[in-house]
Design a protein around this motif. Sequence first.
Motif, PDB file in Angstrom:
ATOM      1  N   UNK A 164       0.831  -1.204   0.000  1.00 45.28           N
ATOM      2  CA  UNK A 164       0.000   0.000   0.000  1.00 45.28           C
ATOM      3  C   UNK A 164       0.870   1.260   0.000  1.00 45.28           C
ATOM      4  N   UNK A 165       1.937   1.246   0.793  1.00 42.98           N
ATOM      5  CA  UNK A 165       2.812   2.416   0.893  1.00 42.98           C
ATOM      6  C   UNK A 165       3.515   2.707  -0.421  1.00 42.98           C
ATOM      7  N   UNK A 166       3.708   1.664  -1.245  1.00 41.85           N
ATOM      8  CA  UNK A 166       4.412   1.845  -2.519  1.00 41.85           C
ATOM      9  C   UNK A 166       3.466   1.784  -3.720  1.00 41.85           C
ATOM     10  N   UNK A 167       2.154   1.904  -3.438  1.00 42.53           N
ATOM     11  CA  UNK A 167       1.139   1.947  -4.503  1.00 42.53           C
ATOM     12  C   UNK A 167       1.250   0.775  -5.463  1.00 42.53           C
ATOM     13  N   UNK A 168       1.404  -0.412  -4.899  1.00 42.48           N
ATOM     14  CA  UNK A 168       1.522  -1.619  -5.702  1.00 42.48           C
ATOM     15  C   UNK A 168       0.311  -2.522  -5.478  1.00 42.48           C
ATOM     16  N   UNK A 169      -0.026  -3.299  -6.491  1.00 39.28           N
ATOM     17  CA  UNK A 169      -1.132  -4.236  -6.386  1.00 39.28           C
ATOM     18  C   UNK A 169      -0.713  -5.427  -5.534  1.00 39.28           C
ATOM     19  N   UNK A 170      -1.573  -5.826  -4.610  1.00 41.50           N
ATOM     20  CA  UNK A 170      -1.241  -6.862  -3.632  1.00 41.50           C
ATOM     21  C   UNK A 170      -2.112  -8.088  -3.852  1.00 41.50           C
ATOM     22  N   UNK A 171      -1.525  -9.173  -4.355  1.00 40.53           N
ATOM     23  CA  UNK A 171      -2.251 -10.420  -4.604  1.00 40.53           C
ATOM     24  C   UNK A 171      -1.699 -11.516  -3.694  1.00 40.53           C
ATOM     25  N   UNK A 172      -2.505 -12.005  -2.794  1.00 38.44           N
ATOM     26  CA  UNK A 172      -2.014 -13.010  -1.856  1.00 38.44           C
ATOM     27  C   UNK A 172      -2.634 -14.374  -2.101  1.00 38.44           C
ATOM     28  N   UNK A 173      -1.865 -15.401  -1.803  1.00 41.69           N
ATOM     29  CA  UNK A 173      -2.335 -16.782  -1.770  1.00 41.69           C
ATOM     30  C   UNK A 173      -2.044 -17.243  -0.346  1.00 41.69           C
ATOM     31  N   UNK A 174      -3.088 -17.347   0.480  1.00 43.72           N
ATOM     32  CA  UNK A 174      -2.918 -17.541   1.919  1.00 43.72           C
ATOM     33  C   UNK A 174      -3.138 -18.997   2.321  1.00 43.72           C
ATOM     34  N   UNK A 175      -2.271 -19.478   3.231  1.00 40.58           N
ATOM     35  CA  UNK A 175      -2.363 -20.843   3.738  1.00 40.58           C
ATOM     36  C   UNK A 175      -2.272 -20.824   5.257  1.00 40.58           C
ATOM     37  N   UNK A 176      -2.821 -21.842   5.894  1.00 38.04           N
ATOM     38  CA  UNK A 176      -2.843 -21.920   7.352  1.00 38.04           C
ATOM     39  C   UNK A 176      -1.496 -22.363   7.904  1.00 38.04           C
ATOM     40  N   UNK A 177      -0.816 -23.239   7.199  1.00 37.80           N
ATOM     41  CA  UNK A 177       0.413 -23.846   7.704  1.00 37.80           C
ATOM     42  C   UNK A 177       1.600 -23.449   6.829  1.00 37.80           C
TER      43      UNK A 177
END
Length: 338
Positions: A164-177
């Motif tokens: 956000x601070x660098x005005x970039x698109x943030x795409x996450x692939x989130x896992x529990x472990x």
Amino acid sequence: MQTKLVALAATAILGLTAVSAQAAILDDVKAKGYVQCGVTGGVPGFSAPDANNVWTGIEVDFCRAMAAAIFNDADAVRYTSLTSQERFTALSAGEIDVLSRTTTWTMSRDTQLGISFVGTMFYDGQGFMVRKADGIASALDLSGAAICIESGTTTELNAADYFAANNMEFNTVVFVDQDEVVKAYEDGRCDVYTTDSSALAAERSKFANPDDHIILPEIISKEPLGPVVRAGDTQWFNIARWTYFALLEAEELGVTSANVDEMLGSDNPAIKRLLGVEGDFGTPLGVTKDWAYQIIKLVGNYAETYDRNVGPSTPIGLERGLNALWKDGGIQYAPPIR
């Protein structure tokens, strides 16, 4: 007069109750004969089991050092593998006695979870790992990339803030472990793997071709990693805290597992106090006066545990950096034993 006597008696009872409550964890640990230590599922150099389920790592060594101080036996430890989401619940519920598991010290955790951070065993910071073939040279080139992240960690928030601070698109692939995160990155389900830089180096050391992956130069956060205990038990907290300090003090004074017996004859007053030759600093902790001698003899000093687990000669290959002693350009520092 009678009222004053009743008040004094009540105060004494409260005092005894407080002392009893403070000694509860140590009494329980002594009664069962081992320290129950919460660790990761397996991060090389920090806490990981081998094929025979023998645990090693710098965080494992901290638990072994506590066992050495309490039982004169560094092997009087049992290990509970915990995910990031499980760790604090397990600690608060008393399922473990100490959490020594790549855990970042933050204000909200320190003030809202009923836990107390003992100290910073490892000063770290969050980084990014990518495939060398992708030709990415900077984290500022990651806008729009798919990023593998473990949920329930400071990693998610740090990465979101950075993008956000660098005005970039943030795409996450989130896992529990964490193992799922690493597997997803290896399988190509994401372009980037982000977590503490030390963990990136540790996981990379397990890859079939470690040199095919690079850790980008940017460090985007402060990650003071350290052991944690339940809040409210002052004695147990002090045992854990001074175990950590003893490891550092031993390194600063040049006392090692190899020379500790020889150092018993040292004329240095600080070494005498550390090893229990002069004074008794163990009894106030609830342990024997030679508690630090036992830690050093059975586990070593901070440099020894660092070097054998994550140091430059290991596959992880981490220089001391901020984790060097204060007198060597780092910020590791122990109050005096006196």
